[in-house]
Design an enzyme around this catalytic site. Sequence first.
Site, short mmCIF file in Angstrom:
data_model
loop_
_atom_site.label_atom_id
_atom_site.label_comp_id
_atom_site.label_asym_id
_atom_site.label_seq_id
_atom_site.Cartn_x
_atom_site.Cartn_y
_atom_site.Cartn_z
CG ASN A 68 13.27 -6.34 -0.35
OD1 ASN A 68 13.32 -7.42 0.26
ND2 ASN A 68 14.34 -5.63 -0.62
CG HIS B 238 18.21 4.92 -3.68
ND1 HIS B 238 19.45 5.49 -3.47
CD2 HIS B 238 18.30 3.65 -3.23
CE1 HIS B 238 20.24 4.61 -2.91
NE2 HIS B 238 19.58 3.47 -2.76
CG ASP C 109 14.88 -8.57 11.94
OD1 ASP C 109 14.55 -9.61 11.33
OD2 ASP C 109 15.76 -7.80 11.51
CB ILE D 14 16.08 2.13 4.50
CG1 ILE D 14 16.24 3.42 5.32
CG2 ILE D 14 17.44 1.59 4.05
CD1 ILE D 14 17.00 3.25 6.63
NE ARG E 263 21.98 -3.14 -5.90
CZ ARG E 263 22.69 -2.44 -6.77
NH1 ARG E 263 22.79 -2.83 -8.04
NH2 ARG E 263 23.35 -1.35 -6.39
N GLY F 294 19.29 -6.57 11.20
CA GLY F 294 20.03 -6.73 9.95
C GLY F 294 21.30 -5.92 9.86
NE ARG G 233 27.08 5.03 -1.93
CZ ARG G 233 26.05 4.18 -2.01
NH1 ARG G 233 24.99 4.47 -2.74
NH2 ARG G 233 26.12 3.03 -1.38
CB ILE H 125 20.75 -1.20 7.35
CG1 ILE H 125 21.37 -1.27 5.96
CG2 ILE H 125 20.38 0.25 7.69
CD1 ILE H 125 20.39 -1.01 4.82
N GLY H 126 20.11 -2.46 10.10
CA GLY H 126 19.31 -2.27 11.31
C GLY H 126 20.14 -2.15 12.58
CG ASP I 20 21.44 8.21 -3.61
OD1 ASP I 20 22.19 7.23 -3.79
OD2 ASP I 20 20.20 8.13 -3.66
P1 NAD Z 1 20.07 -7.61 5.81
O1 NAD Z 1 19.68 -8.87 5.13
O2 NAD Z 1 21.39 -7.53 6.47
O3 NAD Z 1 18.97 -7.20 6.89
C1 NAD Z 1 17.62 -7.18 6.60
C2 NAD Z 1 16.86 -7.55 7.84
O4 NAD Z 1 15.47 -7.51 7.53
C3 NAD Z 1 17.17 -8.96 8.40
O5 NAD Z 1 17.53 -8.90 9.75
C4 NAD Z 1 15.85 -9.72 8.19
O6 NAD Z 1 15.60 -10.68 9.20
C5 NAD Z 1 14.87 -8.55 8.26
N1 NAD Z 1 13.55 -8.89 7.73
C6 NAD Z 1 13.23 -9.68 6.68
N2 NAD Z 1 11.90 -9.76 6.56
C7 NAD Z 1 11.36 -8.98 7.54
C8 NAD Z 1 10.05 -8.67 7.93
N3 NAD Z 1 8.99 -9.16 7.30
N4 NAD Z 1 9.89 -7.85 9.00
C9 NAD Z 1 10.96 -7.32 9.65
N5 NAD Z 1 12.23 -7.60 9.33
C10 NAD Z 1 12.42 -8.43 8.29
O7 NAD Z 1 19.95 -6.43 4.70
P2 NAD Z 1 20.52 -4.93 4.81
O8 NAD Z 1 21.89 -4.91 4.25
O9 NAD Z 1 20.28 -4.43 6.16
O10 NAD Z 1 19.57 -4.19 3.74
C11 NAD Z 1 18.20 -4.04 3.99
C12 NAD Z 1 17.51 -3.32 2.82
O11 NAD Z 1 17.99 -1.98 2.72
C13 NAD Z 1 17.75 -3.95 1.46
O12 NAD Z 1 16.56 -3.94 0.72
C14 NAD Z 1 18.76 -3.01 0.81
O13 NAD Z 1 18.71 -3.05 -0.60
C15 NAD Z 1 18.29 -1.69 1.35
N6 NAD Z 1 19.27 -0.59 1.28
C16 NAD Z 1 18.80 0.66 0.97
C17 NAD Z 1 19.66 1.74 0.91
C18 NAD Z 1 19.15 3.10 0.57
O14 NAD Z 1 19.96 3.98 0.26
N7 NAD Z 1 17.86 3.38 0.67
C19 NAD Z 1 21.03 1.54 1.18
C20 NAD Z 1 21.47 0.28 1.51
C21 NAD Z 1 20.58 -0.80 1.55
C1 LMR Z 2 22.93 1.68 -2.01
O1 LMR Z 2 22.77 2.67 -2.71
O2 LMR Z 2 24.02 1.39 -1.49
C2 LMR Z 2 21.75 0.80 -1.70
O3 LMR Z 2 20.62 1.16 -2.46
C3 LMR Z 2 22.04 -0.65 -1.77
C4 LMR Z 2 22.29 -1.15 -3.15
O4 LMR Z 2 21.67 -2.14 -3.54
O5 LMR Z 2 23.15 -0.60 -3.85
#
Ligand code: NAD
Ligand code: LMR
Length: 331
Positions: A94, A177, A34, A117, A81, A11, A153, A13-14, A150
């Site tokens: 999720n 968060h 994934d 995450i 989001r 993904g 930032r 982030i991944g 956080d």
């Molecule tokens: P993305 O859609 O780009 O990537 C998510 C990945 O998860 C995809 O590759 C998808 O195939 C995979 N996936 C879906 N279902 C799955 C499963 N059952 N098993 C394994 N993989 C699976 O999204 P992203 O931008 O990488 O964001 C991922 C998550 O991280 C979101 O929920 C986002 O809100 C969260 N996030 C958290 C923070 C934080 O500060 N904690 C910051 C940014 C984003």
């Molecule tokens: C962030 O803080 O950037 C993440 O939690 C992703 C989001 O939905 O804002």
Amino acid sequence: MVKVTVCGAAGGIGQPLSLLLKQSDLITHLSLYDIVNTPGVAADLSHINTKSKVTGHVGNAELEEAIKDSDVVVIPAGVPRKPGMTRDDLFKINAGIVRDLATAAAKFAPKAFMCIISNPVNSTVPIVAEVFKQHDVYDPRRIFGVTTLDIVRASTFVSELIGTDPKELKVPVVGGHSGVTILPLLSQVSGTDKLNQEQIEKVTNRIQFGGDEVVKAKDGAGSATLSMAFAGARFALNVIEAAVRGTSGIVECTYVALKADEQGAKGVKDVVGNDLEFFAVPVELGAEGVKKILPIGNLSDYEKQLFQAATSELKTNISKGSNFVTEGSKL
Ligand code: NAD
Ligand code: LMR
């Protein structure tokens, strides 16, 4: 030997997170899981001349092999989001994804440090905790909600105002968060006495809603990925540095069960009450994960008001996550 599994590794982030982890000599096996595209990501990363072995695993049938005996499991799997959504709006999709990944970890890597995450973090961490409890392998010291973005930032935004090096400026951010549950403790940061109350409130709000800034700018194409990969790698590598290398004095704010160190959590409980099970706090990391929960320190009157606003939302988020598992995913 240190095996790290990234779940959601293909993904937004991944992929950059896996790239940053591939650069570390602390890791010997980087396992990429994934439901799509991991063979390609793994082949690509495996050409980088660092010592870790990279393996790619795709789909549920390969989850056991991916996660088995991991020392660290990092979970950025799930949907991000779009403009107009709250993090809680992601729960429907999720929650089940995180529950299933946590179930695999509880079965095949019960001692792993779990770095969560996926949003909504305020609820997904309680989900992981409940799954581990159901499998009788729960150790609150080993389950972390990654709130490092956080803190990253806060360092950036406050440095812009007071003119310091953002790399050196440490700003504690506690609570949770999402929006008002994100509590930056600016009164504890030297140099912020230069700021007037209006500036303090403005930058606090920017830290609390920094995620929305990125979601809006990406305009439907997701949320923070690159800054999150940076923050997630920093957190996971610090967990490994403390646990494997035994480096002492590493402190990160992270969303944990306050049970992880009941003695250390007393000061937080004096402020937030006894019935919040999870809270982001400054944690000294160690061999078993949480070594100590450190004091949150003195709060300004303004920060005390922010705490009040955060508590009820956090409580709702936590019970939503816990109930999802204990009541059989009916939500
Ligand atoms: P993305 O859609 O780009 O990537 C998510 C990945 O998860 C995809 O590759 C998808 O195939 C995979 N996936 C879906 N279902 C799955 C499963 N059952 N098993 C394994 N993989 C699976 O999204 P992203 O931008 O990488 O964001 C991922 C998550 O991280 C979101 O929920 C986002 O809100 C969260 N996030 C958290 C923070 C934080 O500060 N904690 C910051 C940014 C984003
Ligand atoms: C962030 O803080 O950037 C993440 O939690 C992703 C989001 O939905 O804002």
